[in-house]
Enzyme design. Structure first.
Site, PDB file in Angstrom:
ATOM      1  N   THR A   1      46.420  34.319  36.119  1.00  0.00           N
ATOM      2  CA  THR A   1      45.117  34.710  35.560  1.00  0.00           C
ATOM      3  C   THR A   1      44.196  35.300  36.631  1.00  0.00           C
ATOM      4  OG1 THR A   1      45.361  32.871  34.023  1.00  0.00           O
ATOM      5  CG2 THR A   1      43.172  33.802  34.221  1.00  0.00           C
TER       6      THR A   1
ATOM      7  N   LYS B   1      35.196  20.568  44.179  1.00  0.00           N
ATOM      8  CA  LYS B   1      34.136  21.552  44.424  1.00  0.00           C
ATOM      9  C   LYS B   1      32.916  20.895  45.067  1.00  0.00           C
ATOM     10  CE  LYS B   1      35.794  24.250  40.485  1.00  0.00           C
ATOM     11  NZ  LYS B   1      35.716  24.388  39.021  1.00  0.00           N
TER      12      LYS B   1
END
Ligand code: HSE
Length: 462
Positions: A32, A224
């Site tokens: 992707t 993150k």
């Protein structure tokens, strides 16, 4: 059918005389994100070159599925199914790693660095787990490792922290940094979709990780947040110490009760500087939390991400954008490539440091505070035998050193049929240890008719 990458590069024409030669890119991964990166690079080639000061050319690609890859990159780019060939390719200046994973990806990235190549990656798991080793190797070999695409994809939050907010002492960073879970929560709340169907849609749209448990268990968001905390506070990447809770245990009943109190539940990442008994530390955590329904953060829906940063000079700033998806991630990956293209011959000491601070300024002693020391407001939902016990619950909590800011009986009409009376409590700021002790004792209280639910409340105030 597929050309040998080494031979095909050797037969390519030399860069035009008088111009800076193009930055030669080797890509590992054509899924992707890889396909999006290739597409955007091709579509916006001229404007990207205009900004970078030189062309950016993909010269070799490693992909698992070569037939699918050739459908994306065509026949002018060398293809291989051996990522290591790209990592060590003599004709490549920078390796883009968008294959994911932490095992083989670590080997490829370290091999690329050892071969003197810059690395651009969107792989937050890799950097959260092996970041210290990778950044140290990059420093040793004088190359850059760029990773804007690893955090909140389309939002340039790494650049904001490392460059735009460089003057600030950062107090906290908080936000919605996982598109998949925000998409699921939004679909469940707004369209009444069940969890499994919403997850399936997120997977079909290419938002979810290869292993979606990373998304729904909060691990991806913690990867993150660990990177953001390092950039915000000048600390090592401390993913292993983060407190992580996902959305799988979240009950629809709490979503409905939170709404009654004027809040919305979001999977929130928080990195906050705090002192615990005079010792500076960092709260680093991901959990479903209540945010005021009128707050901008509550309006971040679908696969969008929203991040707030509180700095001592700038005050609160907020960043919003697509948190997952092919071209939104490509946007960040290419921004990193442009940064690499502009490096020229700069010495590592003159570049923006990988984690925002030069090595000598990183505070290795700055630790993540234990869960018990986390200090926030709380939401409690207490099932009771009778609504008449509402006041008693509030009064009892106060005797346990839990500051009660609001207590009320949940309004029946908004709850699923058959739900018994529920006392809803909002507390003032209190240490997790105090709440845990009180909840333990509350379970044995005669008024209580079932398991008590607790969630954190984040006001996200400037
Ligand atoms: N699975 C990730 C998310 C992709 O949903 O946020 C972008 O990092």
């Amino acid at each position: 059918m597929f050309r040998d990458p080494v031979q095909s590069l050797e037969t390519q024409p030399s860069p035009s005389v008088g111009a800076i030669r193009p930055l030669r890119v080797g890509m590992i991964g054509m899924g992707t994100v890889g396909a999006g990166t290739f597409r955007v690079l091709a579509r916006n080639q001229a404007l990207i070159a205009g900004r970078a000061g030189r062309g950016i050319e993909v010269v070799v690609v490693a992909a698992r599925n070569l037939a699918r890859a050739v459908g994306v990159v065509g026949t002018d780019v060398a293809l291989t199914n051996d990522p290591m060939q790209v990592a060590t390719h003599p004709g490549v200046d920078v390796v883009v790693e968008v294959a994911g994973g932490t095992g083989a990806a670590r080997e490829w990235v370290l091999a690329a660095i050892a071969a003197g190549k810059h690395v651009v990656t969107a792989n937050k798991a890799l950097l959260a787990v092996h970041g210290s080793e990778i950044f140290a190797a990059a420093l040793e070999h004088g190359v850059a490792v760029a990773y804007e695409g690893a955090v909140a994809v389309s939002i340039p939050i790494v650049k904001a922290l490392r460059e735009g907010l460089t003057a600030n002492r950062i107090e906290w960073v908080a936000g919605i940094v996982n598109g998949t879970t925000n998409f699921i929560l939004s679909k469940m709340r707004d369209e009444g979709l069940d969890f499994a169907a919403a997850l399936q849609q997120a997977q079909a749209l290419g938002y979810a990780e290869a292993d979606p448990s990373f998304d729904i268990d909060g691990v991806d968001a913690a990867h993150k947040m660990a990177l953001l905390a390092a950039n915000a506070f000048g600390m090592p990447v401390r993913f292993a110490d983060a407190q992580v809770e996902g959305i799988t245990r979240l009950q629809g009943l709490d979503v409905a009760c939170a709404e009654q109190l004027g809040f919305r539940i979001k999977l929130l990442g928080v990195a906050r500087r705090r002192e615990d008994h005079g010792v500076p530390g960092i709260e680093l955590r991901v959990q479903p939390a209540l945010v005021p329904a009128t707050h901008l953060m509550a309006q971040v829906n679908g696969s969008m991400n929203g991040i707030m940063v509180k700095g001592d000079a700038a005050g609160v700033t907020m960043y919003y954008g697509a948190g997952a998806g092919s071209e939104p991630t490509a946007s960040a990956v290419i921004a990193d490539l442009v940064d690499v293209a502009r490096l020229g011959g700069t010495h590592a000491a003159q570049r923006v440091p990988h984690l925002g601070f030069h090595a000598h300024a990183v505070d290795n002693a700055l630790a993540v505070l234990p869960r018990a020391a986390v200090h926030t407001r709380h939401y409690l939902r207490v099932p009771v035998h009778s609504g008449e016990q509402t006041g008693a619950v509030g009064a009892w909590l106060a005797t346990q050193q839990v500051p009660v800011a609001q207590v009320q009986l949940a309004c029946d009409q908004a709850l699923p049929p058959g739900t018994g009376p529920q006392v809803l409590v909002l507390t003032g700021a209190v240490a997790q240890a105090t709440v845990d002790l009180a909840m333990h004792a509350l379970a044995a209280h005669p008024a209580v008719a079932g398991p008590v639910a607790t969630l954190r409340v984040e006001m996200l105030e400037g």
